[in-house]
Design an enzyme around this catalytic site. Structure first.
Site, mmCIF file in Angstrom:
data_model
loop_
_atom_site.group_PDB
_atom_site.id
_atom_site.type_symbol
_atom_site.label_atom_id
_atom_site.label_comp_id
_atom_site.label_asym_id
_atom_site.label_seq_id
_atom_site.Cartn_x
_atom_site.Cartn_y
_atom_site.Cartn_z
ATOM 1 N N LYS A 83 0.856 -1.194 0.000
ATOM 2 C CA LYS A 83 0.000 0.000 0.000
ATOM 3 C C LYS A 83 0.885 1.235 0.000
ATOM 4 O O LYS A 83 1.777 1.369 0.853
ATOM 5 C CB LYS A 83 -0.835 -0.040 1.276
ATOM 6 C CG LYS A 83 -2.264 0.393 1.140
ATOM 7 C CD LYS A 83 -2.980 0.067 2.449
ATOM 8 C CE LYS A 83 -4.333 0.680 2.524
ATOM 9 N NZ LYS A 83 -4.944 0.470 3.841
HETATM 10 O O1 G3P Z 1 -7.569 1.220 5.800
HETATM 11 C C1 G3P Z 1 -7.996 2.406 5.250
HETATM 12 C C2 G3P Z 1 -9.372 2.855 5.711
HETATM 13 O O2 G3P Z 1 -10.284 1.814 5.613
HETATM 14 C C3 G3P Z 1 -9.377 3.578 7.023
HETATM 15 O O3 G3P Z 1 -10.674 3.757 7.532
HETATM 16 O O4 G3P Z 1 -12.163 4.247 9.427
HETATM 17 O O5 G3P Z 1 -9.762 4.974 9.544
HETATM 18 O O6 G3P Z 1 -11.372 6.119 8.031
HETATM 19 P P1 G3P Z 1 -11.001 4.838 8.683
#
Ligand code: G3P
Length: 225
Positions: A83
């Site tokens: 990533k």
């Molecule tokens: O892994 C990336 C993403 O899914 C992060 O989500 O909940 O931290 O905005 P969040």
């Protein structure tokens, strides 16, 4: 649609992988920090439990650093997807790593223009963050619709739309209707998707009525006399 789970919690991953519904895993530096585990160790463990792609994020911000880290992560298991952030350096690293045969997930995508660049750079996945857009009063799902439309209009682009920052089951349902190929779900959201009060009530009523028959499916002719 493929379901990935967005966590580095190995117990959660094992539990949910047993449902047979998990096609991959995504992690990020915040989730690794939350796990309290050594990154490469927990990554190897996750890759062992889930045969599908497991996203592991670089921490460097310059291309050379990202390449060094990305290659180290890719060595952990054949199903690692590296990533990288959606920055000029990240996309340069994406181009090189993709050329070396490593799957790359370009993360922190917040616009259709960025998604177009990620695809041009050879990303296997682009991760638009829907919840974080909703959080600032923008429309996360509108971004997914735009990216799906854009990629469909350019069939030579092979990047899959990986809907990230998912907050609730309707994000997943809407993304599926729009044609996004993947959604990465926090474990809580995957569990919520099973739930409906009428399922619980219906099952409880059926069981109560079945009890009254006095029968057992595994014992032939067991009806109460
Ligand atoms: O892994 C990336 C993403 O899914 C992060 O989500 O909940 O931290 O905005 P969040």
């Amino acid at each position: 649609m493929k379901f990935f789970i967005d966590t580095a919690d190995i117990a959660e991953i094992r539990d949910l992988a047993a449902t047979g519904l998990v096609d991959g895993v995504t992690t990020n530096p915040s989730l690794i920090a939350k796990s309290g585990r050594d990154f490469l160790e927990v990554l190897a463990e996750i890759c062992d439990v889930v045969p599908g792609p497991v996203s592991a994020e670089v921490a460097a911000t310059d291309t050379q650093g990202m390449l060094a880290e990305g290659r180290a992560l890719a060595k952990v298991a054949q199903n690692v997807a590296v990533k990288v952030p959606l920055t000029p350096d990240g996309l340069k690293a994406c181009r090189t790593l993709s050329g070396e045969g490593t799957a790359v997930n370009v993360t922190l995508c917040f616009s259709p223009a960025q998604a177009l660049l990620a695809a041009k750079a050879g990303a296997s996945y682009v991760s638009p963050f829907v919840g974080r857009l909703d959080d600032i009063g923008s429309d996360g799902m509108a971004l997914i619709a735009e990216i799906v439309e854009l990629y469909m209009a350019q069939p030579e682009l092979e990047t899959e739309v990986l809907v990230a920052s998912v907050r609730h089951p309707m994000h997943v349902v809407e993304a599926a209707k729009m044609g996004a190929q993947v959604a990465t779900l926090p474990p809580k959201v995957l569990r919520q998707m099973f739930q409906h009060p009428l399922t619980d009530k219906g099952l409880s009523d059926f069981l109560a009525d079945w009890e009254k028959t006095g029968q057992s499916i595994l014992k032939a002719g067991s009806a109460a006399q």
